[in-house]
Design a protein around this motif. Structure first.
Motif, PDB file in Angstrom:
ATOM      1  N   GLU A 147       0.701  -1.358  -0.341  1.00 34.38           N
ATOM      2  CA  GLU A 147      -0.318   0.088   0.180  1.00 34.38           C
ATOM      3  C   GLU A 147       0.936   1.278   0.479  1.00 34.38           C
ATOM      4  O   GLU A 147       0.853   1.797  -1.015  1.00 34.38           O
ATOM      5  CB  GLU A 147      -1.052   0.197   0.818  1.00 34.38           C
TER       6      GLU A 147
ATOM      7  N   ARG B  77       2.992   1.578  -3.807  1.00 36.92           N
ATOM      8  CA  ARG B  77       1.020   1.902  -4.430  1.00 36.92           C
ATOM      9  C   ARG B  77       0.447   3.420  -4.244  1.00 36.92           C
ATOM     10  O   ARG B  77       0.938   3.835  -5.427  1.00 36.92           O
ATOM     11  CB  ARG B  77       0.015   0.682  -4.475  1.00 36.92           C
ATOM     12  N   SER B  78       0.604   3.945  -3.172  1.00 34.28           N
ATOM     13  CA  SER B  78      -0.376   4.724  -3.351  1.00 34.28           C
ATOM     14  C   SER B  78       0.781   6.144  -3.019  1.00 34.28           C
ATOM     15  O   SER B  78      -0.467   7.752  -3.532  1.00 34.28           O
ATOM     16  CB  SER B  78      -0.897   4.935  -2.187  1.00 34.28           C
TER      17      SER B  78
ATOM     18  N   ASP C  37       2.056   7.320  -0.357  1.00 31.58           N
ATOM     19  CA  ASP C  37       1.899   7.900   0.772  1.00 31.58           C
ATOM     20  C   ASP C  37       3.098   7.336   1.528  1.00 31.58           C
ATOM     21  O   ASP C  37       3.360   7.838   2.847  1.00 31.58           O
ATOM     22  CB  ASP C  37       0.993   6.808   1.506  1.00 31.58           C
TER      23      ASP C  37
ATOM     24  N   TYR D  63       0.911   2.431   9.963  1.00 36.79           N
ATOM     25  CA  TYR D  63       0.504   1.973   9.283  1.00 36.79           C
ATOM     26  C   TYR D  63      -0.547   1.163  10.412  1.00 36.79           C
ATOM     27  O   TYR D  63      -0.978   0.712  10.716  1.00 36.79           O
ATOM     28  CB  TYR D  63       0.921   1.799   7.999  1.00 36.79           C
TER      29      TYR D  63
ATOM     30  N   THR E 253       7.026   8.512  -6.533  1.00 35.22           N
ATOM     31  CA  THR E 253       5.906   8.047  -6.331  1.00 35.22           C
ATOM     32  C   THR E 253       4.992   9.736  -7.342  1.00 35.22           C
ATOM     33  O   THR E 253       6.109   9.083  -8.466  1.00 35.22           O
ATOM     34  CB  THR E 253       5.218   9.299  -5.306  1.00 35.22           C
TER      35      THR E 253
ATOM     36  N   GLY F  38      -3.207  10.358   0.876  1.00 36.23           N
ATOM     37  CA  GLY F  38      -3.468   8.798   0.152  1.00 36.23           C
ATOM     38  C   GLY F  38      -4.334   8.116   1.686  1.00 36.23           C
ATOM     39  O   GLY F  38      -5.058   9.026   2.299  1.00 36.23           O
ATOM     40  N   LEU F  39      -3.899   6.960   1.341  1.00 36.45           N
ATOM     41  CA  LEU F  39      -4.976   6.036   1.925  1.00 36.45           C
ATOM     42  C   LEU F  39      -4.437   6.312   3.869  1.00 36.45           C
ATOM     43  O   LEU F  39      -5.100   6.222   4.663  1.00 36.45           O
ATOM     44  CB  LEU F  39      -4.387   5.148   1.588  1.00 36.45           C
TER      45      LEU F  39
END
Length: 557
Positions: free
Chosen positions: A196, A199-200, A202, A223, A248, A305-306
């Motif tokens: 995550e 990919r994001s 963050d 996280y 990114t 982001g997430l």
């Protein structure tokens, strides 16, 4: 060295979820870990790695793959190794990685020793190797856990030019997914956070368009902490420069003209088309992975982001509203604390409840963590503009706390008298600790969230209770078995009888058979320590020493 020299970027992902031995429980997450991580690593717009995958292989196949992976490397190559499997150890505490054909009783010949991996890395010419270990070393296999007893990962694998990220510390398990009872495969907590963050984007905490090893570790740690996972990752690093693992959106170059000279390294193979706006494989290879964005390059500000939304939700912030100006200290996580507590053998072997006194920091009631006196203003720090950090120092990968405000992000003209501006006060609290039967000397029990509150009212750290087992005057503990030596007269040994012995359950009368010889042992089944991870108890072994003839003639003499 400001930029990472050009070189190959290769990754080897080894996942073992199916095992022939019934002693090793099957795992659902390794295959998903491997596939999900491979997708982001080989994406030319994110990782740009050439990725090899090895799933559910035998020990000789894994060793062959490792040896080939580290051979014939250049100095400027970046190598990434990810292992998702059971971690086990032998009687001497040496670490092994379980494979499909591993026998727990024969780890040296049926598993992959950490020493083997260490030797391959030591012989490798590449000066940058990143190892991601998603297996734990903290206990027997609980449902959903991947590991065995704790071992010193750093001592097993450390070396110059290495970065090692592990899923857990010494007291925890590496958990598979969010729902252990679910049957659908899903990535593990640790690898899922890695995927995550990459990919994001963050994990790019300083928003410079690059994700370094340290940034990725910080992201994964926070996280898992904010998501309530019962594990704390760890990292050891001995690197010469900042190591960039991924780009990114802010750091991906827009349609550059084709390079005049193609790179010497083979372009990374992509399993799927690049995302819109992402460079081609060849363009990715011609751009320095650790160089800052070109001057004048316009990059849009990164959106939340997430991970950002997760932190906002955790702190009760509406992600759609602008952040208010800083009016109090930046909330930071409190430090973990370690408390060593003495327990008699009876309590460690059979378990107990104990009230303990913990001296920790709590939020100041008078200023509610702001650090300022009632009705007095709090201003953003003029040096760091309220961020709390300054740029990285030479030789360091990440930003450092601002020296002017010590990381608080604020300037407090009139500090609170109760906490002298810290936002915290120290108190002594009484906690009830449940000690499970079967713990031994050195075991650490984690009390999540019971450590000190962080500066600015940040979330508390964890409190670790380290068990100090006091010696028993008569009983000696070896694992879950107890040993007791008693001296008996020769007349009792010749004719038989009973003798009173000390056990954890009080004094017991033990029958001595006639004709017993000195040095023999009697086993009292179920009178030892409780098994920490399973039902039942160990045994008590009674060793009997017979005195020399006391002068009285026995039968038939």
């Amino acid at each position: 060295m400001p930029g990472f020299p050009a070189g190959r970027r290769d990754a080897l992902l080894i996942a073992t979820g199916m095992y022939e031995s019934p002693a090793l429980k099957p795992l659902r997450s390794p295959r998903q870990d491997c596939e999900g991580l491979a997708a982001v690593l080989r994406d030319p717009g994110i990782g740009g790695f050439q990725v090899q995958q090895l799933v559910d292989a035998k020990s000789y196949e894994v060793k062959r793959a490792l040896e080939q992976f580290f051979r014939n490397r250049g100095r400027e190559d970046l190598l990434l190794l990810h292992l998702s499997c059971h971690g086990i150890k032998d009687d001497e505490g040496h670490l092994y990685f379980a494979t499909q054909d591993t026998d727990k009783d024969l780890p040296a010949s049926t598993a992959v020793p950490a020493a083997f991996l260490h030797d391959q890395m030591a012989r490798c010419r590449a000066r940058t190797i990143v190892v991601l270990l998603d297996c734990c070393y903290s206990g027997a296999f609980l449902p959903g856990a991947k590991g065995d007893d704790y071992v010193q990962v750093k001592e097993e694998l450390a070396g110059h030019g290495r970065a090692i990220l592990t899923a857990t510390n010494r007291t925890e398990y590496a958990w598979e997914g969010d729902h252990l009872e679910a049957s659908a495969p899903q990535p593990s907590r640790f690898t899922g956070a890695l995927i995550e963050g990459l990919r994001s984007g963050d994990a790019d905490t300083d928003h410079d368009g690059r994700i370094t090893v340290t940034e990725l570790y910080d992201y994964v740690y926070e996280y898992l902490h904010h998501s309530g996972a019962r594990q704390r990752p760890r990292m050891w690093a001995d690197l010469e420069y900042r190591v960039t693992l991924a780009r990114t959106a802010a750091g991906r170059p827009a349609a550059d003209p084709p390079a005049a000279d193609p790179p010497a390294a083979d372009p990374p193979a992509a399993s799927r088309p690049a995302a819109a706006g992402a460079p081609s494989a060849a363009e990715s290879e011609t751009t320095s992975w650790n160089s800052p964005p070109a001057e004048g390059e316009q990059t849009p500000p990164p959106g939340p982001g997430l991970f950002t939304r997760l932190k906002d939700a955790f702190n009760g912030v509406d992600g759609d509203l602008p952040s208010p100006p800083p009016h109090r200290q930046l909330a930071r996580r409190g430090q973990d604390a370690l408390l060593r507590v003495e327990f008699p053998l009876t309590e460690t072997a059979l378990g107990t409840l104990r009230d303990i006194q913990a001296d920790t920091a709590v939020v100041c009631d008078r200023c509610q963590g702001a650090g300022a006196g009632a009705g007095t203003p709090v201003h953003p720090c003029g040096r760091c503009n309220g961020i709390g950090t300054s740029g990285p120092e030479p030789g360091r990968d990440t930003s450092v706390p601002c020296r002017a405000c010590h990381g608080s992000g604020v300037r407090i003209p009139f500090p609170c008298h109760a906490c002298t501006g810290d936002g915290r006060v120290r108190v002594t609290r009484t906690l009830t600790l449940k000690v499970p039967g079967g713990v031994d000397h050195g075991t650490r029990i984690q009390l999540a969230g019971e450590g000190e509150v962080g500066p600015g009212g940040g979330p508390p750290g964890d409190l670790y209770i380290e068990v100090v087992e006091l010696p028993h005057p008569e009983l000696e503990r070896r694992g879950d078995d107890l040993y007791l030596t008693r001296r008996i007269p020769s007349s009792l040994a010749r004719g038989g009888g009973t003798v009173a012995v000390t056990t954890l359950d009080g004094s017991k009368s033990v029958r001595i058979p006639a004709g017993l010889r000195s040095g023999q042992a009697l086993r009292l089944v179920g009178h030892g320590a409780m098994h920490l991870r399973g039902g039942g108890r160990g045994d008590l072994l009674l060793h009997l020493d017979v005195d020399k003839d006391d002068g009285r003639a026995g039968p038939g003499r």
